[in-house]
Write a protein that holds these residues in place. Structure first.
Motif, short mmCIF file in Angstrom:
data_model
loop_
_atom_site.label_atom_id
_atom_site.label_comp_id
_atom_site.label_asym_id
_atom_site.label_seq_id
_atom_site.Cartn_x
_atom_site.Cartn_y
_atom_site.Cartn_z
N ALA A 182 0.83 -1.21 0.00
CA ALA A 182 0.00 0.00 0.00
C ALA A 182 0.86 1.26 0.00
CB ALA A 182 -0.92 0.00 1.21
N ARG A 183 0.23 2.38 -0.31
CA ARG A 183 0.93 3.67 -0.22
C ARG A 183 1.29 3.95 1.24
NH1 ARG A 183 0.72 6.79 -4.73
NH2 ARG A 183 -0.64 6.04 -6.42
N PRO A 184 2.32 4.75 1.49
CA PRO A 184 2.80 4.94 2.86
C PRO A 184 1.73 5.30 3.88
CG PRO A 184 4.35 5.90 1.30
CD PRO A 184 3.15 5.45 0.49
N LYS A 192 0.53 2.79 6.90
CA LYS A 192 0.67 3.13 8.32
C LYS A 192 -0.65 2.94 9.07
CE LYS A 192 4.51 6.35 7.72
NZ LYS A 192 4.99 7.74 7.87
N LYS A 193 -1.76 3.32 8.44
CA LYS A 193 -3.07 3.13 9.09
C LYS A 193 -3.34 1.65 9.33
CE LYS A 193 -5.29 7.28 7.21
NZ LYS A 193 -6.36 7.80 6.32
N LYS A 194 -3.03 0.83 8.34
CA LYS A 194 -3.27 -0.60 8.48
C LYS A 194 -2.35 -1.22 9.53
CE LYS A 194 -5.19 -1.37 3.87
NZ LYS A 194 -6.51 -1.82 4.38
N LEU A 195 -1.12 -0.75 9.59
CA LEU A 195 -0.17 -1.26 10.57
C LEU A 195 -0.59 -0.87 11.99
CD1 LEU A 195 3.14 -0.57 8.65
CD2 LEU A 195 2.19 -2.82 9.20
N ARG A 196 -1.09 0.35 12.15
CA ARG A 196 -1.57 0.76 13.48
C ARG A 196 -2.77 -0.10 13.90
NH1 ARG A 196 -0.49 6.20 11.33
NH2 ARG A 196 1.44 6.95 12.30
N SER A 197 -3.63 -0.42 12.94
CA SER A 197 -4.76 -1.31 13.24
C SER A 197 -4.26 -2.70 13.62
CB SER A 197 -5.71 -1.40 12.05
OG SER A 197 -6.30 -0.15 11.77
N SER A 198 -3.23 -3.15 12.91
CA SER A 198 -2.63 -4.44 13.23
C SER A 198 -2.09 -4.46 14.66
CB SER A 198 -1.50 -4.75 12.24
OG SER A 198 -0.80 -5.92 12.61
N ILE A 199 -1.44 -3.38 15.05
CA ILE A 199 -0.91 -3.29 16.42
C ILE A 199 -2.04 -3.37 17.44
CG2 ILE A 199 0.23 -1.71 18.05
CD1 ILE A 199 1.89 -0.69 15.61
N GLY A 200 -3.17 -2.74 17.15
CA GLY A 200 -4.31 -2.81 18.06
C GLY A 200 -4.85 -4.22 18.18
N GLU A 201 -4.95 -4.95 17.07
CA GLU A 201 -5.41 -6.34 17.11
C GLU A 201 -4.46 -7.21 17.92
OE1 GLU A 201 -8.23 -7.25 16.05
OE2 GLU A 201 -8.85 -6.03 14.34
N LEU A 202 -3.17 -6.97 17.74
CA LEU A 202 -2.17 -7.76 18.47
C LEU A 202 -2.22 -7.48 19.96
CD1 LEU A 202 0.88 -7.46 16.04
CD2 LEU A 202 -0.52 -9.49 16.47
N GLY A 203 -2.47 -6.23 20.33
CA GLY A 203 -2.58 -5.90 21.74
C GLY A 203 -3.73 -6.64 22.40
N LYS A 223 11.36 5.18 7.03
CA LYS A 223 11.33 6.27 6.07
C LYS A 223 11.34 5.78 4.62
CE LYS A 223 11.53 9.29 9.39
NZ LYS A 223 10.32 10.06 9.75
N LYS A 224 11.87 4.58 4.44
CA LYS A 224 12.00 4.07 3.10
C LYS A 224 11.10 2.85 2.89
CE LYS A 224 16.72 5.71 2.39
NZ LYS A 224 18.11 5.35 2.02
N THR A 225 10.61 2.72 1.68
CA THR A 225 9.68 1.65 1.36
C THR A 225 10.30 0.27 1.61
OG1 THR A 225 8.60 3.01 -0.32
CG2 THR A 225 8.29 0.62 -0.47
N ARG A 226 11.55 0.11 1.20
CA ARG A 226 12.19 -1.19 1.35
C ARG A 226 12.31 -1.58 2.82
NH1 ARG A 226 17.97 -3.14 -1.33
NH2 ARG A 226 17.87 -5.30 -0.55
N ALA A 227 12.67 -0.65 3.67
CA ALA A 227 12.79 -0.93 5.10
C ALA A 227 11.43 -1.30 5.69
CB ALA A 227 13.39 0.27 5.83
N ARG A 228 10.38 -0.53 5.28
CA ARG A 228 9.04 -0.84 5.78
C ARG A 228 8.61 -2.25 5.37
NH1 ARG A 228 6.58 3.03 3.59
NH2 ARG A 228 5.62 1.95 1.82
#
Length: 340
Positions: A246-248, A252-263, A306-311
């Protein structure tokens, strides 16, 4: 390769060798699962306080007996007659003696079996299983205990909440009943094959009569919290897959949602490991929580990248740790099903 880059590449798996700059290596996590604690056995059925007597007479052919309800105290039933929890039947206490039958044994003993039946919507009972080989009830009065499950019987007898447990004979007379005002039992009589799995019984009630049999059950290990945690981890994994390309901002929104599910999943796993829940061993709890925390750390790192590859690298590591956590949840449920 710089140290920071090395950490990005190995993530939750740990560093297997010290990097070139001489900083200490991370020790890989040792994944260890073990069986959960075995719940304490429970008892249900008659409290065996009544004097045993042959209240239901001489019956020809297969005859089966079970309790419907017990003497009430202050308008409240003393104890339900049915299975209180899912589990396995470990044994039964029978109070009384055998009087007559078609297969007399030493000391006037007679054979009987123990059955498990489910209640149908119309009130009839359907046989689930019947113990084999038969037990022998002596011809002298006493309270006798019979073990159920190998090697005493040919197989385990699983129980489900709400099922009945019956005393099954080949006919004859058994003094295993109490004159119990307020109690009630039931019986059915057939011409043979009545105790086979799948057979349906229509019971005849016997007010004031209590079958003097008390059951010992090994409850199953619950997996309620684990069952609830698994889909949360699964949803987090799906969100990461969607975030990978996905676009940055969307990622990020999806990853934050993922963190919430994991919590939420981690909280359930922690509860499952508490003594009052008894769903997980300490080893299993530590393992699952480790991989969930690693997944959270990688998701957070992906959000900050900051970079797509790292993400994308962080996301791939996070997905791998989630798959391991899901695998541990599945294995833990399998270990729970093996108790006792």
């Amino acid at each position: 390769m710089r140290w920071a880059a090395a950490l990005v590449m190995v993530g939750a798996l740990g560093v297997l060798a010290a990097p070139a700059d001489g900083l200490p290596a991370r020790v890989p996590f040792v994944n260890k699962l073990s069986a959960p604690p075995t719940p304490a056995k429970i008892q249900f059925g008659s409290d065996l306080r009544w004097e045993a007597a042959p209240l239901l007479g001489d019956l020809e052919g297969d005859a089966e007996f079970w309790d419907l309800f017990y003497t009430a105290a202050e308008g409240i039933s003393r104890e339900a007659p049915t299975v209180p929890f899912d589990g396995w039947l470990s044994g039964v206490y029978v109070k009384g003696r055998a009087i007559s039958g078609d297969m007399p044994g030493p000391g006037g003993s007679q054979p009987f079996r123990v059955g498990v039946e489910q209640r149908l919507l119309d009130g009839r009972l359907q046989v689930v299983s019947t113990s084999n080989p038969p037990f022998q009830l002596p011809g002298t009065n006493g309270t006798y205990y019979y073990w159920i499950g190998p090697p005493y019987t040919g197989f385990q007898m699983p129980l489900k909440t709400g099922e009945y447990v019956s005393f099954d004979t080949r006919g004859g007379t058994f003094a295993v009943f109490g004159n119990a005002p307020g109690s009630s039992s039931a019986s059915t009589v057939g011409k043979g094959q009545e105790q086979n799995a799948g057979v349906i019984w229509t019971g005849t009630p016997h007010p004031g009569v209590e079958l003097l049999m008390r059951m010992v059950e090994q409850p199953k290990v619950p997996t309620v919290k684990l069952e609830a945690a698994a889909p949360l981890i699964g949803r987090a994994l799906t969100l990461e897959k969607e975030a990978e390309r996905a676009r940055p901002n969307t990622a990020k929104k999806k990853l934050r949602s993922s963190i919430g599910e994991l919590g939420a999943a981690a909280a359930l796993v922690h509860q499952a490991g508490e003594a009052r829940e008894g769903e997980l061993s300490h080893d299993s709890e530590v393992s699952i929580e480790h991989y969930l925390s690693e997944a959270v750390a990688e998701d957070k790192a992906a959000v900050s990248a900051k970079k797509t590859r790292a993400r994308e690298t962080h996301i791939r590591i996070a997905m791998e740790t989630k798959r391991t956590a899901l695998g541990d949840v599945g294995k833990s449920k399998s270990l729970a099903r093996q108790v006792p």
